[in-house]
Design a protein around this motif. Structure first.
Motif, short mmCIF file in Angstrom:
data_model
loop_
_atom_site.label_atom_id
_atom_site.label_comp_id
_atom_site.label_asym_id
_atom_site.label_seq_id
_atom_site.Cartn_x
_atom_site.Cartn_y
_atom_site.Cartn_z
N GLU A 280 4.44 -6.65 5.76
CA GLU A 280 5.68 -6.75 5.00
C GLU A 280 5.59 -5.93 3.72
O GLU A 280 4.58 -5.97 3.01
CB GLU A 280 6.01 -8.20 4.67
N SER A 289 5.72 -1.17 -1.86
CA SER A 289 4.44 -1.83 -2.09
C SER A 289 4.22 -2.88 -1.01
O SER A 289 5.19 -3.39 -0.42
CB SER A 289 4.39 -2.47 -3.48
N VAL A 290 2.98 -3.19 -0.75
CA VAL A 290 2.63 -4.22 0.23
C VAL A 290 2.81 -5.58 -0.41
O VAL A 290 2.32 -5.84 -1.52
CB VAL A 290 1.18 -4.04 0.73
N CYS A 291 3.54 -6.47 0.28
CA CYS A 291 3.76 -7.82 -0.24
C CYS A 291 2.45 -8.61 -0.23
O CYS A 291 1.61 -8.42 0.66
CB CYS A 291 4.80 -8.56 0.58
N ASP A 292 2.28 -9.48 -1.21
CA ASP A 292 1.14 -10.36 -1.22
C ASP A 292 1.20 -11.29 -0.01
O ASP A 292 2.26 -11.83 0.31
CB ASP A 292 1.10 -11.19 -2.49
N SER A 293 0.06 -11.46 0.65
CA SER A 293 0.03 -12.32 1.84
C SER A 293 -0.05 -13.78 1.43
O SER A 293 -0.41 -14.11 0.31
CB SER A 293 -1.16 -11.95 2.73
#
Length: 293
Positions: A280, A289-293
């Motif tokens: 995501e 940007s890559v979402c925090d998991s």
């Protein structure tokens, strides 16, 4: 099946709203490097978790010109049909991207263009469709490092029918233009800089980004370039760090039915362990940007 059960490189997702389904394509031959090409399979899902398949989307006819390196199929909906852009190779013929067509996402896909649309004297791969603001179709593709050492991303205008090129190719940028990209070496091809897997993405604010892949510290990585003009001809600038650098890449972006922005790529970058994954993303002011998991 679940994604971790599907061996695949170069994943590409087509969302089909009329069916409420996703279709997943990719390089699905067990050995895409040395073995004779089998074809391309497709999987389908309603929830991105459980996948039906594989279904044979493309199988070559006995007189098909290529016999190896069946790579990176993308399928795009365009003017009521479905168009597959895929890379092929044979002895005595340069690697290149051909366009195929079908009336349904499951296929069967049949050749539309007369052989590769990429230049016949270039080693090319990973063609993708981009339709610009006035409706003109382009193919963005890679001029391969194995021929020119400093791999390039290029673009060529297509006919409205998507069956042939109607312009000379234009080089958009070279691999070494991104400051983080590092060279790779092989006994056969020597040392050079890789460009792989271009994919154009239009942000909600109108900015045009281009995903592509290369190598950093020996690992496959997902790059992002940005068009200063908002058009395919750029000029292009490069994000200073990869979007993803944990040995994965050849990505594309799609929106799920519930509105999430998802990056599809394969990781790890080794056969037979590669798997498709969805990551995501967040988008803000034309930045991903890559979402925090």
């Amino acid at each position: 099946m679940r994604l971790d059960q599907i061996q695949m490189r170069d994943p590409f997702v087509l969302k089909e709203p009329s069916e409420g389904r996703y279709y997943l394509y990719g390089s699905t031959d067990p050995d895409i490097w040395q073995a004779k090409g089998i074809g391309f399979d497709v999987y389908r899902s309603r929830d991105l978790e459980e996948w039906e398949g594989p279904f044979p989307a493309f199988r070559p006819a006995p007189d098909f010109w290529a016999d190896r390196n069946f790579w990176a199929p993308e399928v795009h909906a365009y003017k009521g049909r479905y168009y597959m852009f895929a890379t092929f190779k044979a002895d005595g013929v340069r690697r290149g991207t051909q366009i195929l067509a079908a009336d349904h996402p499951l296929g069967p896909f049949r050749p539309l263009s007369d052989g590769p649309v990429t230049p016949s004297d270039w080693e090319c791969l990973d063609g993708t469709l981009h339709v610009d603001g006035d409706g003109t179709p382009w193919m963005i593709f890679c001029h391969e490092w194995v021929q020119i050492k400093n791999g390039a991303v290029c673009a060529i205008r297509l006919s409205p029918e998507l069956d042939r090129a109607v312009s000379e190719p234009v080089t958009l940028f070279s691999a070494s233009d991104a400051e983080w990209v590092e060279p790779v070496s092989s006994p056969k091809n020597g040392t050079g800089y890789v460009t792989d897997g271009p994919y154009a993405y239009r942000c909600t604010n109108g900015e045009l980004l281009l995903l592509w892949s290369s190598f950093k510290q020996g690992r496959y990585a997902q790059a992002v370039a940005r068009s200063a003009s908002g058009g395919v001809l750029g000029p292009w600038t490069h994000e200073p760090t990869p979007l993803f650098e944990s040995d994965g890449g050849h990505g594309m972006i799609f929106r799920s039915f519930d509105g999430k922005i998802l990056l599809a790529l394969h990781t790890p970058n080794r056969t037979p362990d590669e798997r498709p994954v969805f990551i995501e993303l967040a988008e803000e002011d034309g930045r991903l940007s890559v979402c925090d998991s």
